[in-house]
Motif scaffolding. Structure first.
Motif, short mmCIF file in Angstrom:
data_model
loop_
_atom_site.label_atom_id
_atom_site.label_comp_id
_atom_site.label_asym_id
_atom_site.label_seq_id
_atom_site.Cartn_x
_atom_site.Cartn_y
_atom_site.Cartn_z
N VAL A 288 47.16 45.94 41.52
CA VAL A 288 48.32 45.11 41.18
C VAL A 288 49.22 45.87 40.22
N ALA A 289 50.50 45.93 40.56
CA ALA A 289 51.49 46.54 39.68
C ALA A 289 52.03 45.46 38.74
N LEU A 290 51.85 45.69 37.45
CA LEU A 290 52.25 44.68 36.46
C LEU A 290 53.40 45.14 35.58
N ASP A 291 54.26 44.20 35.29
CA ASP A 291 55.25 44.33 34.23
C ASP A 291 55.42 42.92 33.67
N ARG A 292 56.52 42.63 33.07
CA ARG A 292 56.68 41.30 32.47
C ARG A 292 57.49 40.34 33.34
N SER A 293 57.72 40.71 34.60
CA SER A 293 58.53 39.88 35.49
C SER A 293 57.72 38.71 36.04
N GLU A 294 58.43 37.66 36.45
CA GLU A 294 57.78 36.50 37.04
C GLU A 294 57.16 36.84 38.39
N SER A 295 57.80 37.71 39.15
CA SER A 295 57.22 38.08 40.45
C SER A 295 55.93 38.87 40.28
N ALA A 296 55.83 39.67 39.22
CA ALA A 296 54.58 40.39 38.94
C ALA A 296 53.47 39.40 38.58
N LYS A 297 53.82 38.35 37.85
CA LYS A 297 52.84 37.32 37.53
C LYS A 297 52.32 36.66 38.81
N GLN A 298 53.20 36.47 39.78
CA GLN A 298 52.78 35.89 41.05
C GLN A 298 51.85 36.84 41.80
N ASP B 149 42.54 49.34 48.96
CA ASP B 149 42.56 48.62 50.23
C ASP B 149 43.77 47.72 50.39
N LEU B 150 44.31 47.27 49.26
CA LEU B 150 45.47 46.38 49.29
C LEU B 150 46.23 46.54 47.99
N LEU B 151 47.55 46.72 48.11
CA LEU B 151 48.42 46.89 46.95
C LEU B 151 49.34 45.69 46.85
N LEU B 152 49.37 45.07 45.67
CA LEU B 152 50.24 43.93 45.43
C LEU B 152 51.27 44.27 44.37
N LEU B 153 52.50 43.91 44.64
CA LEU B 153 53.54 44.06 43.62
C LEU B 153 54.56 42.94 43.77
N GLY B 154 55.19 42.63 42.67
CA GLY B 154 56.21 41.60 42.69
C GLY B 154 57.50 42.13 43.27
N SER C 41 65.21 50.68 45.38
CA SER C 41 64.29 49.57 45.18
C SER C 41 62.86 50.05 45.20
N LEU C 42 62.09 49.66 44.19
CA LEU C 42 60.67 50.03 44.13
C LEU C 42 59.92 49.49 45.33
N SER C 43 60.13 48.21 45.65
CA SER C 43 59.40 47.61 46.76
C SER C 43 59.76 48.24 48.10
N LEU D 294 51.26 43.88 49.85
CA LEU D 294 51.60 42.46 49.75
C LEU D 294 52.68 42.31 48.69
N LEU D 295 53.83 41.83 49.12
CA LEU D 295 54.98 41.66 48.23
C LEU D 295 55.06 40.19 47.82
N ALA D 296 54.83 39.95 46.54
CA ALA D 296 54.85 38.60 46.03
C ALA D 296 56.25 38.22 45.59
N ARG D 297 56.52 36.94 45.62
CA ARG D 297 57.83 36.43 45.22
C ARG D 297 57.72 35.58 43.97
N THR D 298 58.83 35.36 43.30
CA THR D 298 58.86 34.49 42.15
C THR D 298 58.58 33.06 42.60
N ALA D 299 57.74 32.35 41.87
CA ALA D 299 57.40 30.97 42.23
C ALA D 299 58.63 30.10 42.20
#
Length: 283
Positions: free
Chosen positions: A145-155, A236-241, A263-265, A277-282
């Motif tokens: 999981v790629a983390l920063d302080r964004s809401e999409s990263a939290k997702q 096996d699986l990479l997730l980022l916001g 764009s990073l994504s 897996l590209l997560a979105r902001t809730a």
């Protein structure tokens, strides 16, 4: 958290293998699956009928191959432009996750070649799992999981925890990459990285759920570093916001500035050698 999955099946690629890998994860075993195949419009009625018949065969083969509980899987054959139909059906069934194959085209090429996955990624507000046609899909154990302080990263973290919470032998790899401002790059791991405040919530959640984890704090170009780490760690699986991509003024039009921008994504979906897996902001 993932209860309804839309599998957009073109009859090629590895999207079916990806769904099988997800189906082995305990938290995913009760999710319902809609397998969608879209038949593009044809000039003649005979051509349309032939395409419908072929599409029906693709659907039947996909459902049989998935070997899921018949009560949890359904097939859907639609006619129209695949790009628009996938977005529409995802909204109709209120999908929690869209799974699609991807040819891994770069941004400009994907626009010129009318890429379905790029269009859906651009306009949908739902999480998307993109599986490049030229990668090998493995059982999901190592989840980065790629983390920063964004809401999409939290997702993205929430999705990773959902996938790993009851998965025996699963590992959560937490990464935080600061942009390269000094001309240097590299990573620190272990106890040093755990002091990175970006990891605080993720570490607490992983411990609470009994999920094995490790932390990596890096400096460098975030997109390239993520792809490098995914390779080195055999992820096996990479997730980022990925924040919602639709323009605020014209929600129905592709945001070309962002498509052509840095764009990073966009970079990761093209170059990472694992499903993304590209997560979105809730909402």
């Amino acid at each position: 958290m993932i209860e309804k999955i839309l599998l957009a099946d073109s009859g090629t690629g590895h999207s079916e293998e990806m769904l099988k890998a997800l189906a082995d994860i305990p938290s995913m075993r009760t999710a319902s699956v809609t397998v969608l195949h879209v038949v593009p419009p044809q000039i003649t009625s005979t051509g349309m009928e032939e395409q419908r018949e072929k599409g029906g065969e693709i659907l039947a083969s996909a459902i049989q191959s998935l070997n899921l509980d018949p009560d949890r899987v359904s097939g859907l054959l639609r006619e129209g432009d695949p790009k628009d139909v996938v977005c529409k059906v995802a909204d109709e069934i209120d999908a929690d996750l869209i799974i699609m194959g991807s040819r891994g085209l770069q941004r400009l090429v994907s626009i010129l070649e009318n890429s379905v996955s790029q269009y859906v990624f651009q306009l949908s507000s739902r999480p998307m799992l993109l599986v490049r046609d030229d990668i090998y899909v493995k059982k999901v154990k190592r989840v980065m999981v790629a983390l920063d302080r964004s809401e999409s990263a939290k997702q993205s973290l929430k999705l990773a925890l959902f996938l790993l919470r009851d998965l025996k032998g699963g590992e959560l790899i937490l990464t935080h990459i600061d942009p390269d401002l000094t001309g240097k790059s590299g990573c620190s791991t272990g106890a040093v990285s755990e002091h990175d405040p970006v990891f605080a919530t993720a570490i607490a959640d992983a411990k609470r759920l009994g999920i094995s984890y490790r932390c990596l704090s890096c400096v460098g170009k975030p997109a390239k570093e993520l792809c490098r780490l995914a390779d080195e760690l055999n992820v096996d699986l990479l997730l980022l916001g990925s924040p919602e991509r639709r323009p605020s003024i014209a929600k129905g039009l592709p945001d070309l500035d962002r498509l052509l921008g840095n764009s990073l994504s966009d970079y990761v979906r093209v170059y990472a050698n694992c499903p993304v897996l590209l997560a979105r902001t809730a909402t």
